[in-house]
Design a protein around this motif. Structure first.
Motif, PDB file in Angstrom:
ATOM      1  N   SER A 161       3.699  39.387  88.600  1.00 28.80           N
ATOM      2  CA  SER A 161       4.042  40.751  89.018  1.00 28.80           C
ATOM      3  C   SER A 161       3.270  41.151  90.272  1.00 28.80           C
ATOM      4  O   SER A 161       3.819  41.792  91.178  1.00 28.80           O
ATOM      5  CB  SER A 161       3.736  41.735  87.881  1.00 28.80           C
ATOM      6  OG  SER A 161       4.564  41.488  86.775  1.00 28.80           O
ATOM      7  N   THR A 163       2.189  39.166  92.607  1.00 27.82           N
ATOM      8  CA  THR A 163       2.774  38.423  93.737  1.00 27.82           C
ATOM      9  C   THR A 163       4.005  39.133  94.278  1.00 27.82           C
ATOM     10  O   THR A 163       4.159  39.307  95.503  1.00 27.82           O
ATOM     11  CB  THR A 163       3.140  36.998  93.290  1.00 27.82           C
ATOM     12  OG1 THR A 163       1.943  36.286  92.922  1.00 27.82           O
ATOM     13  CG2 THR A 163       3.855  36.236  94.400  1.00 27.82           C
ATOM     14  N   LYS A 164       4.881  39.560  93.395  1.00 30.27           N
ATOM     15  CA  LYS A 164       6.115  40.226  93.831  1.00 30.27           C
ATOM     16  C   LYS A 164       5.818  41.560  94.510  1.00 30.27           C
ATOM     17  O   LYS A 164       6.416  41.890  95.548  1.00 30.27           O
ATOM     18  CB  LYS A 164       7.031  40.437  92.627  1.00 30.27           C
ATOM     19  CG  LYS A 164       7.576  39.136  92.039  1.00 30.27           C
ATOM     20  CD  LYS A 164       8.437  39.408  90.807  1.00 30.27           C
ATOM     21  CE  LYS A 164       9.009  38.110  90.247  1.00 30.27           C
ATOM     22  NZ  LYS A 164       9.866  38.340  89.057  1.00 30.27           N
ATOM     23  N   LYS A 168       6.196  42.631  98.788  1.00 32.05           N
ATOM     24  CA  LYS A 168       6.931  43.783  99.321  1.00 32.05           C
ATOM     25  C   LYS A 168       6.048  44.603 100.255  1.00 32.05           C
ATOM     26  O   LYS A 168       6.495  45.092 101.299  1.00 32.05           O
ATOM     27  CB  LYS A 168       7.435  44.662  98.176  1.00 32.05           C
ATOM     28  CG  LYS A 168       8.522  44.008  97.336  1.00 32.05           C
ATOM     29  CD  LYS A 168       8.963  44.933  96.202  1.00 32.05           C
ATOM     30  CE  LYS A 168      10.083  44.301  95.386  1.00 32.05           C
ATOM     31  NZ  LYS A 168      10.529  45.194  94.285  1.00 32.05           N
ATOM     32  N   ASN A 178       3.601  34.249  97.753  1.00 35.81           N
ATOM     33  CA  ASN A 178       4.394  33.559  96.743  1.00 35.81           C
ATOM     34  C   ASN A 178       3.485  33.022  95.639  1.00 35.81           C
ATOM     35  O   ASN A 178       2.266  33.005  95.782  1.00 35.81           O
ATOM     36  CB  ASN A 178       5.175  32.399  97.372  1.00 35.81           C
ATOM     37  CG  ASN A 178       6.270  32.875  98.307  1.00 35.81           C
ATOM     38  OD1 ASN A 178       7.288  33.417  97.851  1.00 35.81           O
ATOM     39  ND2 ASN A 178       6.078  32.692  99.607  1.00 35.81           N
ATOM     40  N   THR A 232       9.461  34.697 100.315  1.00 35.39           N
ATOM     41  CA  THR A 232       8.334  35.558  99.959  1.00 35.39           C
ATOM     42  C   THR A 232       8.667  36.324  98.688  1.00 35.39           C
ATOM     43  O   THR A 232       9.837  36.626  98.405  1.00 35.39           O
ATOM     44  CB  THR A 232       7.949  36.518 101.107  1.00 35.39           C
ATOM     45  OG1 THR A 232       6.667  37.098 100.821  1.00 35.39           O
ATOM     46  CG2 THR A 232       8.982  37.611 101.301  1.00 35.39           C
ATOM     47  N   GLY A 233       7.640  36.601  97.896  1.00 37.41           N
ATOM     48  CA  GLY A 233       7.831  37.295  96.631  1.00 37.41           C
ATOM     49  C   GLY A 233       8.480  36.435  95.563  1.00 37.41           C
ATOM     50  O   GLY A 233       8.985  36.954  94.570  1.00 37.41           O
ATOM     51  N   GLN A 234       8.416  35.125  95.743  1.00 35.25           N
ATOM     52  CA  GLN A 234       9.096  34.218  94.820  1.00 35.25           C
ATOM     53  C   GLN A 234       8.107  33.483  93.918  1.00 35.25           C
ATOM     54  O   GLN A 234       6.970  33.226  94.298  1.00 35.25           O
ATOM     55  CB  GLN A 234       9.932  33.199  95.600  1.00 35.25           C
ATOM     56  CG  GLN A 234      10.983  33.827  96.492  1.00 35.25           C
ATOM     57  CD  GLN A 234      11.901  34.765  95.732  1.00 35.25           C
ATOM     58  OE1 GLN A 234      12.526  34.353  94.740  1.00 35.25           O
ATOM     59  NE2 GLN A 234      11.994  36.009  96.167  1.00 35.25           N
TER      60      GLN A 234
END
Length: 245
Positions: A161, A163-164, A168, A178, A232-234
């Motif tokens: 969470s 990381t995501k 952003k 990531n 990104t965000g993965q």
């Protein structure tokens, strides 16, 4: 100018393999260790003898002052830190009703607060330069949970969470964030597992393997390359198919 990577918990396992991979690709490497001094120094010697630029820095990532001192030393030596790999972590198998408050606190201090400390120390310079990569090591148990590892699973879920959310927030600053979620990896964490259990793990894994640390290191390195710029965000599920979700 050479790029620099700082890898927490890089004296052993996935961290050690990741340090070797980045050194092979021409990076300056900052090796972080807490207690495994001999293993860290042997890795340092190996990297230096191969022609890489590297230093080893002792720091407990859960201790903010130690983390700040580590980053200060890294910047003093190499001038910049382009990639941060938050790999340091501890694991534990305990029935939930037997988990002590001390166990719960310690695993969050290392696995989650350690990541928080390192990110806050590296980001001011990354944001000012509008460049950087942060790669967090989670686990498939952060995706689906594991029996008798509720506390460990909770920390790895928190990493996902985090990381995501951070991806952003930092996207406008051109910083990619990531996470890699390994499955069973042939490290100290499963060293005590019987051959019978290892075969069961293989049978339940579509690729019929237990992953090698070097294979996870390749995934981590890929996320630091220009080829991965759109990612990104993965959460990269590097489990050989052990968990598919």
């Amino acid at each position: 100018m050479k790029k620099t990577v700082l890898i927490t918990g890089s004296s052993r396992g996935i961290g050690r393999a990741t340090a070797k991979k980045f050194a092979l690709e021409g990076y300056n490497v900052i090796i972080n260790y807490h207690k495994s001094k001999d293993k860290a120094l042997s890795l340092l010697e190996e990297l230096l003898s191969s022609g890489a630029n590297a230093i080893a820095v002792q720091a407990d990532v859960s201790d903010r002052k130690q983390v700040e001192a580590m980053f200060e030393e890294g910047y003093k030596k190499f001038g910049n830190i382009d990639v941060l790999v938050n790999n340091a972590g501890i694991a534990d198998m305990t029935l939930f009703t037997d988990i002590t408050q001390e166990q719960w606190k310690r695993i969050f201090d290392v696995n989650v607060n350690g990541m928080f400390n390192c990110c806050q120390c590296v980001l001011p310079k990354m944001i000012s330069e509008k460049a950087g990569r942060i790669i967090n090591i989670s686990s498939i148990w952060g995706l689906v949970g594991a029996s008798c590892e509720a506390h460990y699973s909770a920390t790895k879920g928190a990493i996902i969470s985090f990381t995501k959310a951070l991806a952003k927030e930092l996207g406008p600053s051109n910083i990619l964030v990531n996470a890699v979620a390994p499955g069973a990896v042939d490290t100290d964490m499963i060293a005590g597992v019987s051959e019978e259990i290892r075969e069961i793990i293989k049978d339940e894994t579509p690729l019929e393997i237990i992953c090698k640390p070097e294979q996870i290191a390749n995934v981590v390195y890929f996320l630091a390359t220009d080829e991965a710029y759109l990612i990104t965000g993965q959460i990269i599920n590097a489990s050989a198919g052990f968990v598919i979700c």
